[in-house]
Write an enzyme that holds these catalytic residues in place. Structure first.
Site, PDB file in Angstrom:
ATOM      1  N   SER A 133      97.910 132.081  20.418  1.00  0.00           N
ATOM      2  CA  SER A 133      99.118 131.317  20.510  1.00  0.00           C
ATOM      3  C   SER A 133      98.470 129.668  20.349  1.00  0.00           C
ATOM      4  O   SER A 133      97.204 129.740  19.424  1.00  0.00           O
ATOM      5  CB  SER A 133      99.922 131.057  21.723  1.00  0.00           C
TER       6      SER A 133
ATOM      7  N   LYS B 173     102.868 126.673  15.872  1.00  0.00           N
ATOM      8  CA  LYS B 173     104.316 127.214  15.289  1.00  0.00           C
ATOM      9  C   LYS B 173     105.537 126.083  15.281  1.00  0.00           C
ATOM     10  O   LYS B 173     106.123 125.962  14.350  1.00  0.00           O
ATOM     11  CB  LYS B 173     104.457 128.703  16.142  1.00  0.00           C
ATOM     12  N   GLY B 174     105.677 125.424  16.664  1.00  0.00           N
ATOM     13  CA  GLY B 174     106.608 124.428  17.009  1.00  0.00           C
ATOM     14  C   GLY B 174     106.969 123.480  15.702  1.00  0.00           C
ATOM     15  O   GLY B 174     108.448 122.518  15.727  1.00  0.00           O
TER      16      GLY B 174
ATOM     17  N   LYS C 200      90.469 137.951   8.158  1.00  0.00           N
ATOM     18  CA  LYS C 200      90.895 139.207   8.162  1.00  0.00           C
ATOM     19  C   LYS C 200      91.645 138.614   9.453  1.00  0.00           C
ATOM     20  O   LYS C 200      92.962 139.730   9.541  1.00  0.00           O
ATOM     21  CB  LYS C 200      89.370 139.418   9.696  1.00  0.00           C
TER      22      LYS C 200
ATOM     23  N   CYS D  79     111.238 108.030  36.421  1.00  0.00           N
ATOM     24  CA  CYS D  79     111.273 109.333  37.264  1.00  0.00           C
ATOM     25  C   CYS D  79     110.482 109.247  38.693  1.00  0.00           C
ATOM     26  O   CYS D  79     111.365 108.148  39.248  1.00  0.00           O
ATOM     27  CB  CYS D  79     111.953 110.654  36.725  1.00  0.00           C
ATOM     28  N   LEU D  80     110.231 110.282  38.783  1.00  0.00           N
ATOM     29  CA  LEU D  80     109.440 109.667  40.572  1.00  0.00           C
ATOM     30  C   LEU D  80     108.213 108.307  40.307  1.00  0.00           C
ATOM     31  O   LEU D  80     108.086 107.843  41.851  1.00  0.00           O
ATOM     32  CB  LEU D  80     108.289 111.346  40.288  1.00  0.00           C
ATOM     33  N   GLY D  81     107.900 108.246  39.077  1.00  0.00           N
ATOM     34  CA  GLY D  81     107.644 106.658  38.784  1.00  0.00           C
ATOM     35  C   GLY D  81     108.464 106.034  39.351  1.00  0.00           C
ATOM     36  O   GLY D  81     107.779 105.238  40.206  1.00  0.00           O
TER      37      GLY D  81
ATOM     38  N   GLN E  19     111.329 106.045  41.880  1.00  0.00           N
ATOM     39  CA  GLN E  19     111.102 106.301  42.882  1.00  0.00           C
ATOM     40  C   GLN E  19     110.212 105.820  44.268  1.00  0.00           C
ATOM     41  O   GLN E  19     110.770 104.608  44.699  1.00  0.00           O
ATOM     42  CB  GLN E  19     111.345 107.858  43.273  1.00  0.00           C
TER      43      GLN E  19
ATOM     44  N   HIS F  86     114.974 110.325  31.806  1.00  0.00           N
ATOM     45  CA  HIS F  86     113.546 110.324  31.009  1.00  0.00           C
ATOM     46  C   HIS F  86     113.762 109.951  29.771  1.00  0.00           C
ATOM     47  O   HIS F  86     114.338 110.082  28.416  1.00  0.00           O
ATOM     48  CB  HIS F  86     113.652 111.551  30.921  1.00  0.00           C
TER      49      HIS F  86
ATOM     50  N   GLU G 222     111.480 109.193  27.206  1.00  0.00           N
ATOM     51  CA  GLU G 222     110.976 110.375  26.468  1.00  0.00           C
ATOM     52  C   GLU G 222     112.167 110.594  25.618  1.00  0.00           C
ATOM     53  O   GLU G 222     111.356 110.817  24.475  1.00  0.00           O
ATOM     54  CB  GLU G 222     109.930 109.981  27.182  1.00  0.00           C
TER      55      GLU G 222
HETATM   56  N1  GLN Z   1     110.660 115.058  42.225  1.00  0.00           N
HETATM   57  C1  GLN Z   1     111.642 114.111  41.995  1.00  0.00           C
HETATM   58  C2  GLN Z   1     113.053 114.361  42.253  1.00  0.00           C
HETATM   59  O1  GLN Z   1     113.422 115.533  41.983  1.00  0.00           O
HETATM   60  C3  GLN Z   1     111.340 113.421  40.346  1.00  0.00           C
HETATM   61  C4  GLN Z   1     111.674 114.288  39.829  1.00  0.00           C
HETATM   62  C5  GLN Z   1     110.723 113.704  38.243  1.00  0.00           C
HETATM   63  O2  GLN Z   1     110.072 112.963  38.258  1.00  0.00           O
HETATM   64  N2  GLN Z   1     111.336 114.033  37.342  1.00  0.00           N
HETATM   65  O3  GLN Z   1     114.059 113.532  42.052  1.00  0.00           O
END
Ligand code: GLN
Length: 548
Positions: A14, A18-19, A187, A388-390, A392, A516, A518
């Site tokens: 693996s 491949k992706g 091989k 996201c969590l960042g 928060q 997100h 990204e």
């Molecule tokens: N754990 C956080 C939440 O559920 C943030 C999730 C995340 O960063 N994708 O809200």
């Protein structure tokens, strides 16, 4: 329905990329003028990747329609013009789940339900479904040939040879044996092709991961033993940048072999005829910018899953795209937030970076470290993006250290905090099933005028992808705003208006996003947040150099 199918299987081991091979093959087909869709078949029993730990499996990729999928779908979206949906990732779990539901409903009219034909028919119907309105479907089969789990998928694609025009690509690995003066060993490839033949699939093309382009004698040997044309043995050498791969495959004529196999003709030079010779113009522009990049910026990603390099795959790619947009090289460093947990001094290493990203995540490990990193960047005017969590935790840090709300926290980590600045919405609290409360996929975000967010996007409304349960508590918005935090993006969840973006205008670049970004960045269409971040990183670096 599409009548042309390319199947990509993997042999030997693996993690051979491949992706990426699948994505590049599909990109060549798009460039030949075909409409293409891609589907990933994953042999694991999880119904989707949502419950899988990034330490084991890398990033969970999220689509617009809220599917939690395998990270290869990220490669497909980055390399192609299409948008992925739930239908583009099928797992063993999903197939069996559907077949068992049909059996319970009595759809099989009393017959004995079996792997062949019921499971294989279900697999084939999923493959065909994504081909609706498309010229070609490219199918990537996860796992390695020889695994027990992937057998029904391989049997299904074997059967398709009789039903459509097919091209089978097998990806393998050619190790170098240093003890025999660097001999390339074929091989493992021979054995993996044997395994494939055992189940009735004869590959048309073999793509070999190698350190360097394969010499002719090695190609000849693989051709002889594996019964493929010599020109159908393609090298997939080590490269600096994955965006070079379309050129490397084109040069070796991969597109011609596929075209001959599926359509009985070679691509033609004439413009707009199908299949046309791929020009790879988009890719040329990118490579030009990458090669032209002189300055380098150092970007730190502070996260939890830093030992698995694929955990932040889309994030790292998006940063690279920000570099492409600015014609700047980006040196990306993954740093475990646990490093910053206790020691007040350790966080000072962040001074060495031109920008810092606080990654998303779940669970309490390394949380205080992330908060310490945010504080350091805020107090030292280091560009920082919280995802996201960042985001928060940016709000938690600001509440504690600027607003004096001691012990402020997210109820994800401290359910009895006096200041639950990040919390579940009242509506969510009534639902006990955790999975059911996750906010997933694309949501509309309204952007406030005159803010950093509006400068970045130049739009009033955007759509971004989400994957989280907790929200910045709307109750705290007026107080936090009075202390200098600006909430510059909002979305509407039922009766609630929740913050999606937070910033501090007096800081050089302090931005938190609940979504997100990204997942929507492409090399030829860099996401504006990452373009802006890299531009700020370069500015920070140049300013710093001026004062040294
Ligand atoms: N754990 C956080 C939440 O559920 C943030 C999730 C995340 O960063 N994708 O809200």
């Amino acid at each position: 329905m599409a009548e042309h199918f390319v199947f990509v299987t993997g042999g030997v081991m693996s993690s051979l990329g491949k992706g990426i091979v699948t994505a590049v093959t599909s990109a060549l087909l798009e460039d030949m003028g075909f409409s293409v869709n891609v589907i990933k078949l994953d042999p694991y029993i999880n119904v989707d990747a949502g419950t899988m730990n990034p330490f084991q499996h890398g990033e969970v990729y999220v689509t617009d329609d809220g599917a939690e999928t395998d990270l290869d779908l990220g490669h497909y979206e980055r390399f192609l013009t299409i948008t992925m949906t739930k239908a583009n990732n099928v797992t063993t779990g999903k197939i069996y789940y559907a077949v068992i539901q049909k059996e319970r409903r009595g759809d099989y009219l009393g017959s004995t339900v079996q792997v062949i034909p019921h499971i294989t028919d279900e697999i084939k119907s999923r493959i065909k479904a994504v081909g609706e309105g498309k010229d070609v479907v490219v199918v990537e089969i996860g796992g390695t040939v020889g695994d027990i789990e992937s057998l029904p998928f391989l049997e299904a694609i074997r059967q398709m040879k009789k039903e459509a025009k097919t091209c089978y690509i097998h990806t393998t690995y050619i190790p170098v044996l240093e003890s025999t003066s660097g001999e390339l060993k074929t091989k493992p490839t021979q054995h993996s092709v044997m395994k494939l033949r055992e189940i009735g699939i004869q590959p048309d093309i073999i793509i070999c991961r190698t350190e360097k382009i394969l010499p002719p004698d090695v190609k000849k040997k693989i051709s002889l033993y594996c019964d493929v044309d010599e020109e159908a043995v393609i090298s997939d050498p080590d490269i600096q940048d994955i965006y070079e791969l379309p050129f490397i495959f084109k040069k070796q004529g991969l597109h011609k072999i596929i075209s001959m196999k599926l359509f009985g003709t070679e691509p033609i030079e004439m413009f707009n005829m199908k299949p046309r010779e791929p020009k790879l113009e988009k890719w040329q522009k990118i490579m030009y910018k990458i090669r032209n990049s002189k300055d380098i910026v150092k970007i730190a990603i502070v996260g939890k899953y830093t030992t698995q390099t694929d955990s932040y795959l889309s994030l790292k790619e998006a940063v690279k795209h920000g570099g492409i947009a600015n014609e700047v090289k980006t040196d990306i460093f993954l740093i475990s937030s646990e490093n910053f947990e206790n020691n007040g001094e350790s966080v000072k290493v962040l001074r060495e970076y031109d920008a810092v990203i606080i990654a998303g995540g779940f669970g309490s490990r390394g949380i205080e470290g992330k908060i310490n990193a945010i504080r350091f960047c805020r107090e030292n005017n280091i560009p920082i993006l919280g995802i996201c969590l960042g985001m928060q935790l940016m709000v938690v840090e600001f509440s504690r250290n600027v607003c004096g709300l001691h012990g402020a926290h997210s109820t994800e980590f401290n359910s009895s905090t006096n200041y639950p600045v990040v919390d579940l919405l009242e509506e969510q609290k009534r639902i006990s099933n955790l999975g059911g409360t996750m906010r997933l996929g694309a949501w509309k975000v309204k952007i406030k005028e005159g803010t950093l967010a509006s400068r970045i996007y130049g739009a009033e409304e955007i759509y971004e992808r989400h994957r989280h349960r907790y929200e910045i508590s709307p109750k705290y918005i007026p107080f936090l705003t009075s202390k200098g935090m600006v909430f510059s993006g909002f979305s509407y969840i039922g009766d609630f208006v929740v913050p999606e973006m937070a910033e501090i205008p007096t800081h050089t670049f302090f931005l938190g996003v609940q979504f997100h970004p990204e997942f929507k960045s492409k090399p030829f269409d860099p996401h504006p947040i990452f373009s802006y971040l890299v531009a700020k990183a370069l500015e920070t670096k140049k300013n710093r150099e001026m004062f040294v």
